[in-house]
Write an enzyme that holds these catalytic residues in place. Structure first.
Site, PDB file in Angstrom:
ATOM      1  N   ASP A  40       0.852  -1.186   0.000  1.00 18.17           N
ATOM      2  CA  ASP A  40       0.000   0.000   0.000  1.00 18.17           C
ATOM      3  C   ASP A  40       0.889   1.237   0.000  1.00 18.17           C
ATOM      4  OD1 ASP A  40      -2.318   1.532   0.096  1.00 18.17           O
ATOM      5  OD2 ASP A  40      -3.112   0.538   1.876  1.00 18.17           O
ATOM      6  N   GLY A  41       0.282   2.380  -0.157  1.00 17.85           N
ATOM      7  CA  GLY A  41       1.007   3.638  -0.116  1.00 17.85           C
ATOM      8  C   GLY A  41       0.942   4.234   1.285  1.00 17.85           C
ATOM      9  N   ALA A  42       1.868   5.117   1.568  1.00 13.56           N
ATOM     10  CA  ALA A  42       1.902   5.820   2.847  1.00 13.56           C
ATOM     11  C   ALA A  42       1.898   7.318   2.576  1.00 13.56           C
ATOM     12  CB  ALA A  42       3.154   5.440   3.629  1.00 13.56           C
ATOM     13  N   GLY A  55      -6.270   8.149   3.653  1.00 11.31           N
ATOM     14  CA  GLY A  55      -7.404   7.781   2.807  1.00 11.31           C
ATOM     15  C   GLY A  55      -8.724   7.745   3.554  1.00 11.31           C
ATOM     16  N   GLY A  56      -9.748   7.395   2.831  1.00  4.49           N
ATOM     17  CA  GLY A  56     -11.087   7.366   3.399  1.00  4.49           C
ATOM     18  C   GLY A  56     -11.521   5.991   3.861  1.00  4.49           C
ATOM     19  N   GLU A  61      -8.520  -0.562   5.730  1.00  9.69           N
ATOM     20  CA  GLU A  61      -7.112  -0.724   5.391  1.00  9.69           C
ATOM     21  C   GLU A  61      -6.340  -1.307   6.564  1.00  9.69           C
ATOM     22  OE1 GLU A  61      -5.236   2.699   3.591  1.00  9.69           O
ATOM     23  OE2 GLU A  61      -7.079   3.180   2.515  1.00  9.69           O
TER      24      GLU A  61
END
Length: 176
Positions: A40-42, A55-56, A61
């Protein structure tokens, strides 16, 4: 045989309601007890590999990340930070019922709180919760900042979850 697409667990809500209804059933039915890996991204990464994700879908997540044997996060140099909260707000996911009392609680902890909006109103997560974007500034100690409190469903702190962080920058790609 399982393909990468088959093994993917979506944590974000699709724009189309029919697709959302299908995926919501599919996610629950196929979510494994333990994922072998999660990438995933940070949004902000502190030196100890702790991070903020903005994120939402913070709750979903985090559920997937905590069920994963290995969590690899990807970021660019601009996301590196000496302390969490220096560059990004902390999203706090709260129940819709009583959300203003949660905003006051966060303010009592030193945050400037802005309810996240979207589609002409308050942004709602897949679970029907509200995101309160909370600007604390640099956070020296995350422990105890958001202790268990009725109404707080989740937050964007990912503390002690990352196995690896891959950072891309002008000097190339490196692993923290």
């Amino acid at each position: 045989r399982t393909t990468d697409q088959d093994a993917r667990i979506d944590t974000e809500r699709p724009a189309d309601k029919a697709e959302h209804d299908h995926r919501a059933d599919d996610r629950d039915e196929h979510a494994p007890d333990v994922e072998p890996g999660n990438t995933d991204g940070a949004d902000e990464v502190a030196p100890a590999l702790d991070l903020i994700k903005c994120g939402g879908a913070t709750l979903c997540e985090k559920i997937v990340a905590q069920a994963s044997a290995r969590v690899i996060l990807i970021a660019d140099d601009s996301k590196l930070s000496p302390a969490l909260g220096t560059k990004f707000v902390l999203p706090v996911e709260v129940l819709e019922f009583g959300w203003r009392s949660q905003a006051r609680f966060l303010e009592s902890r030193g945050a400037a709180v802005t309810p996240r909006t979207g589609n002409g109103g308050l942004y709602c997560t897949d679970q029907g919760n509200i995101i309160l974007d909370s600007q604390f500034g640099p956070i020296a100690d995350t422990a105890g900042l958001l202790e268990a409190r009725a109404g707080l469903a989740g937050h964007g702190f990912f503390i002690g979850i990352a196995s690896d962080v891959i950072v891309a920058g002008k000097a190339g790609i490196r692993r923290l």
